[in-house]
Design an enzyme around this catalytic site. Sequence first.
Site, PDB file in Angstrom:
ATOM      1  N   SER A 148       0.851  -1.183   0.000  1.00 38.64           N
ATOM      2  CA  SER A 148       0.000   0.000   0.000  1.00 38.64           C
ATOM      3  C   SER A 148       0.888   1.234   0.000  1.00 38.64           C
ATOM      4  O   SER A 148       2.001   1.210   0.538  1.00 38.64           O
ATOM      5  CB  SER A 148      -0.897   0.004   1.236  1.00 38.64           C
ATOM      6  N   SER A 149       0.384   2.307  -0.557  1.00 38.51           N
ATOM      7  CA  SER A 149       1.161   3.552  -0.594  1.00 38.51           C
ATOM      8  C   SER A 149       1.395   4.125   0.795  1.00 38.51           C
ATOM      9  O   SER A 149       2.241   5.003   0.975  1.00 38.51           O
ATOM     10  CB  SER A 149       0.467   4.582  -1.480  1.00 38.51           C
ATOM     11  N   CYS A 150       0.677   3.626   1.813  1.00 35.92           N
ATOM     12  CA  CYS A 150       0.877   4.141   3.173  1.00 35.92           C
ATOM     13  C   CYS A 150       2.208   3.700   3.767  1.00 35.92           C
ATOM     14  O   CYS A 150       2.565   4.140   4.865  1.00 35.92           O
ATOM     15  CB  CYS A 150      -0.264   3.726   4.078  1.00 35.92           C
TER      16      CYS A 150
ATOM     17  N   TYR B 237      -0.333  -0.847  10.263  1.00 34.95           N
ATOM     18  CA  TYR B 237      -0.544  -1.485   8.962  1.00 34.95           C
ATOM     19  C   TYR B 237       0.668  -1.255   8.052  1.00 34.95           C
ATOM     20  O   TYR B 237       1.151  -2.184   7.390  1.00 34.95           O
ATOM     21  CB  TYR B 237      -1.802  -0.910   8.317  1.00 34.95           C
TER      22      TYR B 237
ATOM     23  N   LYS C 237       3.316  -3.965   6.251  1.00 30.06           N
ATOM     24  CA  LYS C 237       3.549  -4.030   4.810  1.00 30.06           C
ATOM     25  C   LYS C 237       5.023  -3.801   4.474  1.00 30.06           C
ATOM     26  O   LYS C 237       5.571  -4.420   3.553  1.00 30.06           O
ATOM     27  CB  LYS C 237       2.666  -3.008   4.102  1.00 30.06           C
TER      28      LYS C 237
ATOM     29  N   HIS D  79     -12.685   2.629   3.118  1.00 27.60           N
ATOM     30  CA  HIS D  79     -11.820   3.720   2.695  1.00 27.60           C
ATOM     31  C   HIS D  79     -12.686   4.900   2.226  1.00 27.60           C
ATOM     32  O   HIS D  79     -13.905   4.798   2.126  1.00 27.60           O
ATOM     33  CB  HIS D  79     -10.884   3.257   1.581  1.00 27.60           C
TER      34      HIS D  79
END
Length: 317
Positions: free
Chosen positions: A115-117, A144, A148, A187
């Site tokens: 994920s871009s997070c 999270y 990742k 989301h």
Amino acid sequence: MSEDGRAPGLGEPILVAGARGMVGSALVRRLKSAGHANVLGPLRGELDLLDAASTRDYLERTRPAYIFIAAAKVGGIHANNTYRAQFLHENLAIADNLIAGAHQAGVQRLMFLGSSCIYPKLAPQPIREDSLLTGPLEATNEPYAIAKIAGVKMCEAYNDQYGRQYVSAMPTNLYGPNDNYDLQTSHVLPALIRKAHEAKVRGDTEYVVWGSGTPMREFLYVDDLADACVHLMNRGYDGPLVNIGTGEDVTIRELAETVMAVVGFPGRIVFDASKPDGTPRKLLDVGRLHALGWKHRVDLKQGIALAYRDFLERFGR
């Protein structure tokens, strides 16, 4: 599968972990449309990804030629910030059990979807892949993100130590068929679609959007993501971390206005500034992906219309 980078044959088994989710189901659709006849999408009763032994046994029994790791515990700001321990534990377990299990089963090729997070909260925009671990994370989804990041580093470690070809791909914000519309865990985009639809049905004159409306976000239609993943698989890509996105972003206000137009809600937006904005901007640099020969096809308004149609089909009036 050979180790020379060739794509799996149409009859070879391909495992999509998380096949019932939005991303996994899109991958299954894309693979089957390309003629892959042996796509494995086990239910939880067949494969418990939180159980290392059963995951290893499943992989040794099925011997997939390629694995897509689309399984994850996911949610929006509220869910990430409320269930911090579960988000860290479950996502670490899923990554570890699948990546280590794949190695133990002799699976040579795998794609881990993150994920871009994972990128720092204040990373330079657009965010390049080499921004990873260069600054603090956004606090609301840090557990999270850490899970990742661990998956990315696991792939790198198995490649370095054992010569595996485990790839990590970082999608931007996703939406589309089979999305989650639960307002407690969804989301931003599916939440806006549901809120606008319900406001329209009730005949409201306004609907509430969390935050100030100023943060900027990038959105990718999930079938485009699946197409990008299969494109990388078919190329035999085994290089470093690669971003998957559109390279285009909008403010949350612009996003809400587009949703209103698609849904046909004529009211006005009220921003609840007491709720968090999250990261000010998250736009991915997709130069590496474009150089690999792939660009997105579905623009945002078209994608929201497709997502809204899916919402209506699933949840009705």
